[in-house]
Design a protein around this motif. Structure first.
Motif, PDB file in Angstrom:
ATOM      1  N   LYS A 172       7.658 -56.767 -53.631  1.00 43.76           N
ATOM      2  CA  LYS A 172       6.467 -57.331 -52.988  1.00 43.76           C
ATOM      3  C   LYS A 172       5.859 -58.369 -53.933  1.00 43.76           C
ATOM      4  CE  LYS A 172       2.918 -55.775 -49.859  1.00 43.76           C
ATOM      5  NZ  LYS A 172       1.972 -54.732 -49.509  1.00 43.76           N
ATOM      6  N   GLN A 228       3.342 -61.864 -54.953  1.00 46.38           N
ATOM      7  CA  GLN A 228       2.105 -62.611 -54.687  1.00 46.38           C
ATOM      8  C   GLN A 228       2.477 -64.075 -54.522  1.00 46.38           C
ATOM      9  OE1 GLN A 228       0.336 -64.997 -56.556  1.00 46.38           O
ATOM     10  NE2 GLN A 228       1.345 -64.921 -58.563  1.00 46.38           N
ATOM     11  N   THR A 264       4.339 -60.267 -59.324  1.00 46.28           N
ATOM     12  CA  THR A 264       4.146 -59.031 -58.580  1.00 46.28           C
ATOM     13  C   THR A 264       2.871 -59.055 -57.747  1.00 46.28           C
ATOM     14  OG1 THR A 264       3.714 -56.671 -58.782  1.00 46.28           O
ATOM     15  CG2 THR A 264       3.222 -57.980 -60.676  1.00 46.28           C
ATOM     16  N   TYR A 265       2.985 -58.520 -56.566  1.00 48.40           N
ATOM     17  CA  TYR A 265       1.868 -58.461 -55.632  1.00 48.40           C
ATOM     18  C   TYR A 265       0.705 -57.675 -56.231  1.00 48.40           C
ATOM     19  CZ  TYR A 265      -0.774 -57.034 -51.533  1.00 48.40           C
ATOM     20  OH  TYR A 265      -1.766 -56.781 -50.648  1.00 48.40           O
ATOM     21  N   LEU A 266       1.069 -56.611 -56.936  1.00 49.41           N
ATOM     22  CA  LEU A 266       0.053 -55.731 -57.498  1.00 49.41           C
ATOM     23  C   LEU A 266      -0.906 -56.497 -58.420  1.00 49.41           C
ATOM     24  CD1 LEU A 266      -0.559 -52.665 -57.458  1.00 49.41           C
ATOM     25  CD2 LEU A 266       0.757 -52.476 -59.566  1.00 49.41           C
ATOM     26  N   SER A 267      -0.353 -57.457 -59.181  1.00 48.72           N
ATOM     27  CA  SER A 267      -1.190 -58.165 -60.148  1.00 48.72           C
ATOM     28  C   SER A 267      -2.217 -59.051 -59.462  1.00 48.72           C
ATOM     29  CB  SER A 267      -0.309 -59.014 -61.077  1.00 48.72           C
ATOM     30  OG  SER A 267       0.171 -60.146 -60.379  1.00 48.72           O
ATOM     31  N   ALA A 296      -3.599 -58.104 -56.492  1.00 51.98           N
ATOM     32  CA  ALA A 296      -4.281 -57.281 -55.496  1.00 51.98           C
ATOM     33  C   ALA A 296      -5.798 -57.323 -55.686  1.00 51.98           C
ATOM     34  CB  ALA A 296      -3.764 -55.846 -55.558  1.00 51.98           C
ATOM     35  N   ALA A 297      -6.248 -57.474 -56.931  1.00 55.05           N
ATOM     36  CA  ALA A 297      -7.690 -57.533 -57.171  1.00 55.05           C
ATOM     37  C   ALA A 297      -8.153 -58.975 -57.299  1.00 55.05           C
ATOM     38  CB  ALA A 297      -8.036 -56.731 -58.423  1.00 55.05           C
ATOM     39  N   TRP A 302      -3.136 -57.812 -67.236  1.00 58.00           N
ATOM     40  CA  TRP A 302      -1.753 -57.654 -66.768  1.00 58.00           C
ATOM     41  C   TRP A 302      -0.738 -57.928 -67.853  1.00 58.00           C
ATOM     42  CZ3 TRP A 302      -1.388 -54.946 -62.584  1.00 58.00           C
ATOM     43  CH2 TRP A 302      -2.466 -54.944 -61.699  1.00 58.00           C
TER      44      TRP A 302
END
Lengths: 498, 1081
Positions: free
Chosen positions: B257, B259, B941-944, B946-947, B982
């Motif tokens: 996933k 970004q 990464t999408y997670l990075s 997300a915020a 990150w």
């Protein structure tokens, strides 16, 4: 039908008898030998030791005030923030014990054949490697080490090991002195080419290093008493007055085994066999603290320890831990040409300069009463500076000009505290090649006052006090290691430390 | 060995004149009653004898039978029929489905001995040719996936040359071989040769799941065996020619996933101007390889440095994400085309089969190619009491692929980046920001894409790796067997079999030189770019490595060539009508050999000229040779009473050259029982509900010699850098060996039941097994203070036990309804446990974060975790809000191999259309996604994101207020929610951040087949025609936490048991779909 059955029975018999008796004896390894000769072992282990010393201690170079990490790479948390883990420094533990295992095997092999000189060299180099282990890790397995039947050797106290190493060095010198008619190595001794007098000086210098190291703090007082007493035993054998260096014939090429034949420091922190910069060269940059020290004291060694910047051609260092404001590589100095002279440069194990500074301090503090090599602390001090200049390719005259300056901790007469001057100049001489020794001396004396990381995420306002035991010990020898209690890289100290 | 062959040949000459000719030939066709279609592979046997044949693809058979005999025709899922031959010469049989008596099915067991299923006291499974090749697999192992309980096929990556492991009943050995023994036509073949076999040549596969079933193979049997029987010609006298063509496409099915909001910035300090000193906001950095910059806003920005010179053209591009991420755009659609042809013909005494296959394959990685041409010829000739059966298969594989760094074969790095840490292809791709038009970089000699003008200062153009660092391999594999058999009486067969299986792998790895211009080296942005690392010489020299291995045709170790001779006496007689006795004694001698040579240099003189003679400095060379020999004697006694009670015992003694003389000889016994209550107990006979039941049990002991040759004496290694001219040096090898090493011993206890209900429409097989593996041969890590880092030792014991269920149900039969519908499922639950290791040692590192811990399943994943409070909340710093790594211990995350393997399959048929689907679930394991760490580094990464790259409160965190006192963190934000957190916080470097469940569901196979036989019924030339649409791995479902990759992938090499750690060395997962056409003439 019986005819067929008997034919079949014959077939079976032939099948079984068709195999020669040694058909299954395939134990001999066609790929690797199962025997070694003393000369092959001696050469290989000396070269390996040189690689360990010169390739293993970049973190001490950073904490020792010489180097910083490049701003072009992702910050190294272990170095800049002291987030040390059990996997941060595994290499040196394994490398030293494996070298020691080879020395130990050589010692046992030559003990059996009565070659006193080989035995002595093995004992001296064992002491050299064990000292590094204690200086890195404090208590380590010593008396129970190298026993294949004991997979969980107990840890000995660092101070006990130091005292015993002193005894071993004395015994080694005795062996050399008493060795009559025994074999003496020649080409395979890639440090001294079989000159056993130099080996004795090397052993004596090593013993002095142990004594000096224990001389400063309460925790090492007992060991110091024993080592100081033993310094009188072979004082007349003298100390190193030149660099003790390994030189097997380093070259800027690959060996047939595909491994670089470059001098180890050059290969790790300089350039690879194709002539291009290694990661170590790109990554470790000048530290503003050391740059300032050399430049402020008009020290020509600044240009030897550090390379001029690509942009501007000046000597420029970064502030340790300032990852937000530091310069990119082209605007900071890399390791200089005095340290990276040539891929064929010898690998110095103990420098003549360090030996002179050890003698200077020993004379100054009364650890030894006199030395045949250096008459007074000042003579030794100035010889130390001169030898450091020589090692970098500078002249004796440049050295004399330098220590002739009336600057505190540079000129002997102008220095308010002679011991501080000796330690400061020793630090200035150990740059790069002897990061471990520099950091050891800082931890013993606090001189000079080295900068701690300015990284706000640093775990401590002061420099780390030691590295952690390796993860491998934690998983293979946890019972014995557990007896050492909790080790903190920020507060736990080597027994001789301040 | 040669002597033996010679004697056998003499024997052959003696016997050819002895011909018995009382038999006559019966031919016929076997069809299914429900649809009238022929049944290929049905067994036709003369009743009361071992004489028999199988029907060909057109359902035809030809069999030589004594007059007055009865033939028995059987096939899985159909009721067995008996036909008295009488005076007929042509017998057409139509079998009725679903009333089948599985117990009569003949299964090939150890050494190629055939038994009816009723007689077997252990769990087996059978895969027919149709099941195997339904979706046109190019590798046999892929065709076995999810079809048999207890059998797991692991695809560790999915490149052009994938690593595949086949395992039965999980792991037994901690560090040794756990892969199933592969046996072709009775003879073990090297595991690496499996991929050389043409799946279309296979008649059927028997899976012997446990040690007990394969005990006759001794030390090679501890991991069960996969017995492959290849096709022989049919015996109806008429030639049959089959042609098949399939075309399949392969596309990436799963990307991490990602970004697509933020562009390049990578921690540049304030002095560069890319970081605002006051606000700490990062700015767009035109040369970065990390994506921690500002959000895409559509503005026009410079990309990279001015081209060719400081005054050159500056590439200006819109700062806007492409609809298709360049990470996705990079990968191609792969194509696999297969052409198969086979010819078979035979009669009562002779048969002949020839096949040829051509496979051409490309995959998702641009320019990767694979060609395979294989030929095989097999046949059988009977001269009275003497018969010869032979099989020769030759395959030639050529492949060309890019070189990865982390999996670099023989140490050649795929890219020239030496100063920044070299990149794997996929990790280079993962550095591509979303606004990059990647296709513009496909030709790396073009102006913007060449090494001097590439926009990214720290990475290299992934197309450069594709174009300039290649591994070209050629593999020639020959598998050959000849079996001489003599049947002098009705109760004795004597056979001698020689088999020689070997392959030659020749590889050339090359990497081009990269030349840098002074402008590029001068580093326009003063960023320490890649070219600036080559300031000294202006070039990164080219590299060449040549590798040659004689062995199994692969480049792996072990990958042995194998020469084997077996002499077998087979006594079979029925006493007093009810006691059927079968006794086998034999001798087997084999030798395995491997020899490898390689030369290489990373310092070539002339760009593009790849020859080792053109290298600067000294070249790297190496040579290694290994030989194993084994002699064994074995026996098997099998007694069956009235067909419903069978007792069987085996014994094997073997002597192996890998062990020291004193420990060389070992004995492996086994025993088993099988009981058929539905035949034995009158009250259960012809029961409507329970149509068939079999109970069985077995107890066995086998070995596993997990010692490479020459591992019983310590050795010395060439010292570092040696020789320096004439100065040599040798150091003690850090691995300690001992002559006291013994084989591992596996003791297996197995019980099971096979039950069939409702006229055999539902069948259930269930097995329980318990294996204990003693004397584990493990290179244990030992304290280096012993003088060694490792010691190869026999230690401890492990236990592996589990349940296997296989359920098949015919819900609708096509004969009675228009629709046919069958469903099947198989479930394996495996529980492994380390019982003991060394005294005082509770834990053993197996490498790659895998551990064995006493009392726990193995292998376990352990790694670093965050500092946590007593309740498991992450403790963050009260000032920075960052978590920190707990360096005091490694946390146990769970087992890395699946505990549960579930396979489901269903077939729906209507008229001539049939839809088959196979799905698989694996779960109960964890995986460390090393690729997640790479993605966090690149910022893709999408997670990075997300915020929104803003500061945030670390979820569920606590703050320590005083030692041991923690309060919930509600207001301390991470100091920097972008690069700071990150990249520089302990988040990325802590293992637990990327540990996820390893569970997945995959739709493994879908096959929509059209049987067009009825439309060509009247055609003179065409006998059969089928067309199918197929798909493999069409869909994958993962737990939400796994954002990264296919959890089946792993960094493990072919013979390593460590799993559960992946990296960017594996490409993303793919799906395959296509169609095929088969014509029979």
């Amino acid at each position: 039908m019986k005819k067929y059955i008997s034919v079949i029975a014959v077939l079976f018999a032939v099948g079984i008898a068709g195999c020669k008796k040694d058909y299954l004896s395939q134990e001999k390894n066609p790929n690797q030998p199962s025997v070694n000769t003393p000369d092959l072992a001696l050469a290989a282990t000396l070269v390996s030791d040189a690689g360990t010393l010169q390739g293993s201690y970049p973190e001490y170079g950073v904490w020792g005030g010489y180097w910083t990490t490049s701003g072009n790479y992702v910050p190294n948390q272990a170095l800049n923030e002291y987030q040390l883990t059990t996997t941060s420094n595994t290499g040196v533990w394994d490398a030293l014990y494996l070298n020691l295992s080879n020395w130990n095997t050589l010692l046992n092999q030559t003990k059996a054949s009565g070659s006193g000189n080989y035995q002595a060299i093995a004992m001296i180099m064992k002491a050299y490697d064990f000292e590094q282990l204690v200086d890195n890790f404090n208590d380590v397995p010593y008396s129970q080490a190298f026993d294949p039947k004991n997979l969980t050797p107990a840890y000995d106290k660092g101070s006990d090991i130091y005292v015993d190493l002193g005894k071993q060095l004395d015994a080694a010198i005795d062996l050399i002195n008493n060795s009559t008619g025994g074999l003496t190595p020649s080409a395979a001794d890639v440090m001294f080419k079989g000159d056993m007098t130099k080996w004795k000086r090397f052993a004596n210098t090593l013993k002095l290093r142990l004594a000096i190291r224990t001389s400063s703090n309460a925790g090492s007082a007992t060991a110091f008493a024993a080592l100081k007493a033993s310094m009188t035993t072979h004082l007349s054998e003298g100390f190193l007055v030149e660099d003790a260096a390994v030189q097997p014939g380093y070259a800027g090429v690959n060996s047939t085994a595909g491994v670089s034949q470059e001098s180890p420091f050059y290969g790790v922190y300089g350039f690879d066999v194709t002539g291009n910069a290694t990661f170590g060269y790109q990554y470790y940059r000048a530290n503003a603290y050391a740059v300032k020290f050399y430049l402020n004291n008009n020290d020509p060694r600044a240009e030897a320890f550090y390379a001029p910047t690509d942009a501007g051609g000046i000597i420029q260092g970064n502030i340790f831990g300032d990852i937000l404001h530091n310069n990119q590589n082209p605007a900071t100095s890399a390791i200089g040409a005095g340290l990276l002279q040539d891929p064929t440069q010898p690998a110095i194990m103990i420098s003549g300069a360090e030996s002179a500074f050890l003698v200077a301090e020993a004379l100054q503090n009364g650890v030894i009463a006199s030395s045949d090599d250096y008459a007074t602390p000042q003579v030794a001090y100035e010889a130390g500076i001169t030898l450091s200049f020589e090692q970098l390719g500078l002249t004796d005259a440049q050295a004399a000009t330098y220590y002739g300056q009336a600057i505190n901790n540079v000129g002997w007469a102008s220095s308010s505290n002679k011991e501080t001057a000796i330690l400061t100049q020793k630090w200035a001489a150990l740059n790069g090649l002897f990061n471990l020794e520099a950091y050891n001396e800082y931890r013993r004396t606090g001189i000079p006052t080295l900068p701690s990381s300015v990284d706000p995420a640093a775990l401590s306002p002061t420099l780390p006090t030691r590295i952690l035991y390796p993860a491998s010990e934690l998983s293979t020898n946890s019972g014995q290691l557990g007896k050492e209690g909790t080790i903190s890289p920020l507060t736990s100290k080597i027994f001789w430390a301040k | 060995m040669k002597k033996l062959l010679l004697v056998s040949l003499c024997f052959l000459v003696l016997c050819v004149t002895q011909v018995f000719a009382q038999n006559r030939t019966v031919t016929g066709t076997v069809t299914a009653k429900e649809d009238g279609l022929p049944i290929p592979g049905a067994t036709v046997k003369v009743k009361g004898t071992q004489v028999g044949t199988q029907t060909n693809t057109a359902g035809k058979f030809s069999l030589s039978v004594p007059s007055g005999s009865t033939i028995v025709i059987s096939f899985v899922g159909y009721s067995t029929q008996q036909v008295a031959v009488g005076s007929q010469s042509n017998i057409n049989v139509s079998l009725v489905a679903s009333a089948g008596q599985l117990g009569e099915v003949v299964i090939t067991t150890s050494l190629g001995i055939r038994h009816t299923e009723k007689e077997l006291g252990y769990a087996t499974a059978r895969i027919t040719a149709k099941d195997l090749t339904e979706t046109n697999v190019t590798n046999v192992a892929n065709g076995l996936t999810a079809k048999v309980s207890g059998l797991a096929v692991y695809s560790l990556d999915n490149g052009i040359d994938p690593t595949i492991q086949v395992q039965l009943r999980g792991n037994r050995s901690l560090e040794g071989n756990n892969n199933a023994l592969i046996v072709v036509d009775g003879v073990p073949i090297p595991g690496g040769s499996l991929s050389a076999i043409n799946p279309n040549d296979i008649a059927d596969i028997s899976i012997l799941k446990g040690a007990g079933s394969a005990a006759l193979y001794g030390s090679e049997a501890s991991n069960g065996a996969i017995l492959i029987t290849t096709k022989r010609g049919a015996s109806d006298g008429k030639p049959t020619i089959t042609y098949g063509n399939s075309l399949q496409l392969e596309k990436v099915s799963f990307y991490p996933k990602l970004q697509t909001t933020y562009g390049p910035y990578g921690g540049e300090p304030v002095s560069t101007g890319y970081l605002d000193a006051i606000t700490n906001y990062s700015k767009y950095t035109p040369y970065e390889n990390q994506e921690y910059g500002p959000a895409y806003d559509g503005s026009i920005v410079p990309l990279g440095a001015p081209l060719d010179s400081a005054n050159g053209t500056q590439l200006m591009v819109p700062y806007k994400a492409y609809p298709v991420s360049p990470i996705k755009a990079f990968f191609n659609t792969g194509v696999t085309e297969q052409n198969d042809i086979s010819i078979q013909q035979g009669d009562a005494n002779n048969s002949f089969f020839f096949s040829a296959q051509n496979v051409y394959r490309t995959t998702v990685a641009p320019q990767d190619k694979y060609w395979k041409n294989s030929f095989s010829a097999r046949g059988k000739r009977t001269f009275g009491i003497f018969s010869i059966d032979y099989s020769v298969g030759y395959s030639k594989i050529n492949l060309s692929t890019y070189i990865n760094n982390s999996t670099a074969s023989f140490g050649i790095p795929g890219s020239f980046v030496t100063n920044a840490g070299a990149n794997d292809l996929y990790s280079s791709v993962l550095q591509l920001p979303a606004f990059l038009n990647i296709k513009a970089y496909e030709d790396p000699t073009s102006r913007i894409a060449n090494v001097n003008n590439y926009y990214d200062a720290y990475a290299i153009n992934p197309y450069w790796i594709i174009n300039n660092s290649r591994r070209n391999a050629q593999r020639d594999v020959l598998l050959s067997t000849v079996n001489f058999k003599l049947s002098p009486t009705k109760w004795l067969d004597a056979s001698y079999r020689i088999s020689d299986n070997f392959g030659i792998d020749q590889e050339k790895l090359t990497r081009a030189e990269a030349d840098f211009t002074p402008y590029a080296i001068n580093d326009y942005y003063q960023a320490s770019n890649v070219p600036s690392g080559f300031k000294a010489t202006g070039k990164a020299p080219g590299a060449v490595y040549d590798y040659y291995q004689y062995g199994d045709g692969s480049s792996s170790f072990p990958g042995y060539a194998r020469l084997q001779g077996d002499a077998i006496l087979d006594f079979h007689h029925t006493f007093a009508k009810d006691f059927k006795v079968n006794v086998i004694v034999g001798n087997s001698i084999w030798q395995e050999r491997q020899k490898a040579i390689f030369t290489g240099s990373n310092n070539l003189l002339i760009n593009g000229f790849y020859n080792i003679n053109s290298a600067a400095g000294t070249v790297t060379t190496a040579e290694a040779e290994y030989l194993i020999r084994q002699i064994s004697y074995f026996g098997d006694a099998n007694v069956s009473y009235k067909g419903w009670l069978t007792l069987d015992g085996t014994f094997r003694n073997e002597q192996d050259s890998r062990l020291a003389k004193a420990n060389r000889s070992f004995n492996y016994p086994s025993g088993r029982i099988s009981f058929i209550p539905t035949d034995a107990i009158p009250g259960l006979k012809d029961n409507k509900i329970l149509s068939y039941a079999k109970l069985y049990g077995s107890l066995s002991r086998v070995g596993n010699i997990d010692i490479d040759p020459y591992q019983i004496n310590n050795v010395y290694n060439v010292g570092p850098g040696f020789p320096f001219g004439s100065l040599g040096g040798y150091s003690l090898s850090p691995e300690q060996y001992s002559p006291t090493l013994k084989p591992e011993l596996t003791t297996e206890f197995e019980v099971g039941a096979e039950l069939q209900f409702l006229n055999s429409r539902i069948s259930l097989n269930t097995t329980y097994y318990d294996q204990k593996d003693r004397n584990q041969t493990v290179p244990i890590s030992i304290s280096t203070a012993t003088g060694y880092t490792q010691s190869l030792t026999n230690i401890g014991e492990t236990e592996s036990k589990g349940y296997e269920f296989q359920l098949t149900g015919q819900i609708l039969t096509q004969a009675q309804n228009k629709f046919g519908w069958t469903v099947g499922g198989n479930l394996s639950i495996n529980d492994s446990k380390v019982i003991s290791l060394l005294p005082g040692v509770n834990e053993l590192s197996l490498g790659q974060r895998n551990y064995a811990i006493v009392g726990q399943p193995f292998p376990l994943l352990k790694g670093t975790d965050f500092v946590r409070d007593g309740q498991g909340h992450v403790v963050v710093d009260p000032v920075t809000g960052y978590p920190s790594t707990d360096n005091t211990k490694l946390t146990n995350f769970g087992r890395t191999t699946p505990k549960y393997n579930l396979g489901l399959n269903t077939t729906v048929s209507y008229k001539f259309v049939q839809l088959t689907a196979v799905a698989e679930y694996r779960g109960g394991n964890v995986i460390y996604n090393g690729i997640g760490s790479t993605l966090t580094f690149t910022g893709a990464t999408y997670l990075s994101a997300a915020a929104g790259r803003q500061a945030f409160v670390y979820p569920n965190s606590v703050i320590q207020t005083s030692p041991g006192v923690y309060v919930k963190n509600t207001n301390v934000n991470v100091q920097n929610g972008n690069y700071g957190f990150w990249q520089t916080s302990a988040f990325t470097s802590t293992n637990s951040a990327f540990v996820t469940s390893g569970a997945f569901w995959k739709l493994r196979e879908v096959d929509l087949a059209f049987n067009l036989n009825q439309f060509v019924k009247n055609n003179k030339y065409i006998k059969g025609l089928t067309f199918a649409l197929t798909g493999r791995n069409l869909f994958m479902w993962l737990p939400k936490s796994n954002l990264y990759t296919d959890p089946e992938f792993s960094d493990a090499t072919a013979n390593s048991n460590t799993r559960g750690t992946n990296s960017a060395a594996q490409l993303p997962g793919t799906r395959v779909f296509g169609g095929d056409l088969k014509v029979t003439f």
